[in-house]
Motif scaffolding. Structure first.
Motif, PDB file in Angstrom:
ATOM      1  N   PHE A 154       0.845  -1.183   0.000  1.00  0.00           N
ATOM      2  CA  PHE A 154       0.000   0.000   0.000  1.00  0.00           C
ATOM      3  C   PHE A 154       0.885   1.239   0.000  1.00  0.00           C
ATOM      4  CE2 PHE A 154      -2.412  -3.352   2.030  1.00  0.00           C
ATOM      5  CZ  PHE A 154      -3.709  -3.192   1.565  1.00  0.00           C
ATOM      6  N   ASP A 155       0.435   2.263  -0.687  1.00  0.00           N
ATOM      7  CA  ASP A 155       1.102   3.566  -0.636  1.00  0.00           C
ATOM      8  C   ASP A 155       0.053   4.567  -0.183  1.00  0.00           C
ATOM      9  OD1 ASP A 155       2.436   5.951  -0.996  1.00  0.00           O
ATOM     10  OD2 ASP A 155       3.428   5.314  -2.837  1.00  0.00           O
ATOM     11  N   LEU A 156       0.107   4.931   1.091  1.00  0.00           N
ATOM     12  CA  LEU A 156      -0.929   5.762   1.695  1.00  0.00           C
ATOM     13  C   LEU A 156      -0.352   7.128   2.042  1.00  0.00           C
ATOM     14  CD1 LEU A 156      -2.549   3.055   4.027  1.00  0.00           C
ATOM     15  CD2 LEU A 156      -3.115   3.621   1.656  1.00  0.00           C
ATOM     16  N   PHE A 157      -0.628   8.087   1.183  1.00  0.00           N
ATOM     17  CA  PHE A 157      -0.236   9.476   1.410  1.00  0.00           C
ATOM     18  C   PHE A 157       1.260   9.605   1.661  1.00  0.00           C
ATOM     19  CE2 PHE A 157      -4.529   8.708   3.164  1.00  0.00           C
ATOM     20  CZ  PHE A 157      -5.250   9.392   2.190  1.00  0.00           C
ATOM     21  N   GLY A 158       2.041   8.841   0.913  1.00  0.00           N
ATOM     22  CA  GLY A 158       3.490   8.917   1.015  1.00  0.00           C
ATOM     23  C   GLY A 158       4.111   7.912   1.956  1.00  0.00           C
ATOM     24  N   VAL A 159       3.289   7.179   2.710  1.00  0.00           N
ATOM     25  CA  VAL A 159       3.803   6.107   3.566  1.00  0.00           C
ATOM     26  C   VAL A 159       3.714   4.798   2.786  1.00  0.00           C
ATOM     27  CG1 VAL A 159       3.508   4.814   5.703  1.00  0.00           C
ATOM     28  CG2 VAL A 159       3.149   7.292   5.687  1.00  0.00           C
ATOM     29  N   HIS A 160       4.859   4.198   2.520  1.00  0.00           N
ATOM     30  CA  HIS A 160       4.888   2.960   1.737  1.00  0.00           C
ATOM     31  C   HIS A 160       4.862   1.769   2.685  1.00  0.00           C
ATOM     32  CE1 HIS A 160       5.582   0.235  -1.562  1.00  0.00           C
ATOM     33  NE2 HIS A 160       6.641  -0.277  -0.940  1.00  0.00           N
ATOM     34  N   VAL A 161       3.773   1.013   2.657  1.00  0.00           N
ATOM     35  CA  VAL A 161       3.624  -0.181   3.487  1.00  0.00           C
ATOM     36  C   VAL A 161       4.138  -1.365   2.672  1.00  0.00           C
ATOM     37  CG1 VAL A 161       2.019  -1.618   4.804  1.00  0.00           C
ATOM     38  CG2 VAL A 161       1.633   0.857   4.644  1.00  0.00           C
ATOM     39  N   ASP A 162       5.381  -1.749   2.936  1.00  0.00           N
ATOM     40  CA  ASP A 162       6.049  -2.810   2.179  1.00  0.00           C
ATOM     41  C   ASP A 162       5.707  -4.151   2.826  1.00  0.00           C
ATOM     42  OD1 ASP A 162       7.683  -4.201   0.460  1.00  0.00           O
ATOM     43  OD2 ASP A 162       9.546  -3.673   1.504  1.00  0.00           O
ATOM     44  N   THR A 163       4.645  -4.768   2.344  1.00  0.00           N
ATOM     45  CA  THR A 163       4.082  -5.965   2.963  1.00  0.00           C
ATOM     46  C   THR A 163       4.912  -7.210   2.663  1.00  0.00           C
ATOM     47  OG1 THR A 163       2.640  -6.115   1.030  1.00  0.00           O
ATOM     48  CG2 THR A 163       1.727  -5.080   2.996  1.00  0.00           C
ATOM     49  N   GLU A 164       4.598  -8.290   3.394  1.00  0.00           N
ATOM     50  CA  GLU A 164       5.305  -9.561   3.187  1.00  0.00           C
ATOM     51  C   GLU A 164       5.174 -10.033   1.745  1.00  0.00           C
ATOM     52  OE1 GLU A 164       5.281 -14.211   4.789  1.00  0.00           O
ATOM     53  OE2 GLU A 164       3.575 -12.893   5.211  1.00  0.00           O
ATOM     54  N   TRP A 165       3.971  -9.973   1.208  1.00  0.00           N
ATOM     55  CA  TRP A 165       3.708 -10.452  -0.148  1.00  0.00           C
ATOM     56  C   TRP A 165       3.701  -9.287  -1.137  1.00  0.00           C
ATOM     57  CZ3 TRP A 165       2.983 -15.243  -2.319  1.00  0.00           C
ATOM     58  CH2 TRP A 165       2.866 -16.333  -1.443  1.00  0.00           C
ATOM     59  N   ARG A 166       4.291  -9.498  -2.304  1.00  0.00           N
ATOM     60  CA  ARG A 166       4.094  -8.591  -3.436  1.00  0.00           C
ATOM     61  C   ARG A 166       2.814  -9.035  -4.134  1.00  0.00           C
ATOM     62  NH1 ARG A 166       7.930  -5.061  -5.407  1.00  0.00           N
ATOM     63  NH2 ARG A 166       6.076  -4.429  -6.595  1.00  0.00           N
ATOM     64  N   SER A 167       1.689  -8.711  -3.494  1.00  0.00           N
ATOM     65  CA  SER A 167       0.392  -9.133  -4.028  1.00  0.00           C
ATOM     66  C   SER A 167       0.094  -8.471  -5.364  1.00  0.00           C
ATOM     67  CB  SER A 167      -0.712  -8.813  -3.025  1.00  0.00           C
ATOM     68  OG  SER A 167      -0.426  -9.366  -1.755  1.00  0.00           O
ATOM     69  N   ASP A 168       0.732  -7.337  -5.629  1.00  0.00           N
ATOM     70  CA  ASP A 168       0.546  -6.692  -6.929  1.00  0.00           C
ATOM     71  C   ASP A 168       1.055  -7.586  -8.053  1.00  0.00           C
ATOM     72  OD1 ASP A 168       3.065  -6.261  -5.736  1.00  0.00           O
ATOM     73  OD2 ASP A 168       3.439  -4.445  -6.899  1.00  0.00           O
ATOM     74  N   TRP A 169       2.075  -8.391  -7.795  1.00  0.00           N
ATOM     75  CA  TRP A 169       2.567  -9.310  -8.828  1.00  0.00           C
ATOM     76  C   TRP A 169       1.525 -10.373  -9.146  1.00  0.00           C
ATOM     77  CZ3 TRP A 169       8.336 -10.533  -7.207  1.00  0.00           C
ATOM     78  CH2 TRP A 169       9.059  -9.323  -7.200  1.00  0.00           C
ATOM     79  N   LYS A 170       0.887 -10.903  -8.104  1.00  0.00           N
ATOM     80  CA  LYS A 170      -0.157 -11.898  -8.336  1.00  0.00           C
ATOM     81  C   LYS A 170      -1.321 -11.272  -9.112  1.00  0.00           C
ATOM     82  CE  LYS A 170      -1.226 -14.783  -5.036  1.00  0.00           C
ATOM     83  NZ  LYS A 170      -1.789 -15.419  -3.818  1.00  0.00           N
ATOM     84  N   TRP A 171      -1.707 -10.057  -8.746  1.00  0.00           N
ATOM     85  CA  TRP A 171      -2.814  -9.406  -9.442  1.00  0.00           C
ATOM     86  C   TRP A 171      -2.479  -9.193 -10.916  1.00  0.00           C
ATOM     87  CZ3 TRP A 171      -7.716  -9.114  -8.748  1.00  0.00           C
ATOM     88  CH2 TRP A 171      -8.478  -8.223  -9.515  1.00  0.00           C
ATOM     89  N   GLN A 172      -1.238  -8.856 -11.198  1.00  0.00           N
ATOM     90  CA  GLN A 172      -0.830  -8.677 -12.598  1.00  0.00           C
ATOM     91  C   GLN A 172      -0.976  -9.979 -13.385  1.00  0.00           C
ATOM     92  OE1 GLN A 172       3.167  -7.130 -12.360  1.00  0.00           O
ATOM     93  NE2 GLN A 172       2.503  -5.178 -11.492  1.00  0.00           N
ATOM     94  N   ARG A 173      -0.831 -11.120 -12.715  1.00  0.00           N
ATOM     95  CA  ARG A 173      -0.978 -12.407 -13.386  1.00  0.00           C
ATOM     96  C   ARG A 173      -2.446 -12.782 -13.572  1.00  0.00           C
ATOM     97  NH1 ARG A 173       3.501 -13.697  -9.765  1.00  0.00           N
ATOM     98  NH2 ARG A 173       2.090 -14.774  -8.323  1.00  0.00           N
TER      99      ARG A 173
END
Length: 321
Positions: free
Chosen positions: A94-113
């Protein structure tokens, strides 16, 4: 906690109108009876989230919120500390108002698939085991008319609420229930997602039938799950843990899972993605400081888990009711 009255009003004008009374009673009972040793800490973190004016969202490449007036350093620090109070963050980022929440999973990669193989425009969507809601926000961005997720995990509910507070009017809702605790769905959803759930089910075929009951005729199931290589006769039933997870019961081969879906009454079954999970996609970060995939693989042979099973391989299948 989340005000569900807009959702209940929306349901009254949908095929889920019969949910209103049962869902209202169930939510009241569940929210009044919430108990967890960390709940007070999570609620305190939510209460310290700073108000932000002029919220704009961009979910085209992730879950990103911006303000038309950038946050000052004090407010951004307050936001960072409040979100850190909801540690650990599993799905994201998540990128919330400049705070980058670097989560355990790169879920964005799964969504791209997954995203190239589905059409959610104007759809009523149900997300089973939705976690903290990361994928639900992507589903809404992809055109869904209404997104409802279910997950009984209270930390995930609080993480979802942290985002929902800045998007209160979004038609995206998380319910603190299991699939079995929902009112009868009566085939009301256009699309049902089950991602990362099947292998946690003691009875996988029953899960497929429950998902089908949620779909309208010709509705679409999107299933992502752990699998193994092999033919339609192959599956893995771990003796105890799998990649240090206790509650993993059943990893079929893709051909076996396709057959199961057909036996459960689905048609047009197809595997659209097969991906070996890498230590870049799942790993420890400052926002999830516990052990992650690198600790769950055999240090001498990364093609195996620490228990000696094949390393995580994930398949995405789509099918029609």
């Amino acid at each position: 906690m989340i005000d569900y009255s807009p959702l209940l009003k929306t349901l009254s004008h949908s095929p889920l109108a019969h949910w209103q009374s049962a869902l209202a009673a169930g939510l009241q009972q569940r929210l009044e009876g919430l108990q967890h040793g960390d709940l007070e800490r999570w609620q305190s973190s939510l209460n310290t989230l700073p108000p932000v004016a002029g919220v704009e969202c961009d979910f085209s490449e992730g879950v990103c919120l911006r303000s038309n007036t950038p946050l000052d350093q004090t407010t951004q620090t307050q936001l960072h500390d409040a979100l850190q109070g909801l540690h650990p963050w599993r799905k994201g980022p998540f990128d919330l108002f400049g705070v980058h929440v670097d989560t355990e999973w790169r879920s964005d990669w799964k969504w791209q698939r997954v995203a190239p193989h589905i059409d959610l425009s104007g759809k009523r969507v149900l997300d089973i085991g939705c976690g903290n809601g990361y994928y639900m926000w992507r589903m809404w961005q992809a055109g869904a008319e209404l997104v409802i997720g279910v997950d009984p995990n209270l930390l995930f509910l609080n993480q979802f609420e942290a985002v929902k507070r800045y998007l209160p009017h979004a038609p995206v809702w998380q319910l603190p229930f299991t699939l079995e605790e929902l009112p009868e769905p009566t085939a009301a959803f256009d699309t049902v997602f089950s991602m990362g759930v099947l292998y946690h089910r003691r009875s996988p075929l029953d899960h497929l039938l429950q998902l089908k009951a949620c779909l309208r005729p010709d509705g679409e199931l999107v299933m992502e799950t752990l699998v193994i290589e092999g033919d339609e006769q192959q599956c893995l039933l771990p003796e105890d843990r799998y990649a240090q997870m206790r509650n993993v019961w059943f990893l079929p081969s893709v051909p076996m899972l396709e057959r199961m879906l057909r036996r459960a009454g689905y048609s047009d079954v197809r595997c659209v993605d097969l991906n070996r999970t890498s230590v870049d996609e799942q790993r420890s970060t400052d926002w999830m400081r516990f052990q992650s995939l690198p600790s769950f693989l055999d240090p001498a042979d990364s093609s195996k888990t620490i228990e000696g099973y094949p390393a995580p391989l994930r398949a995405t299948l789509v099918a029609r009711k």
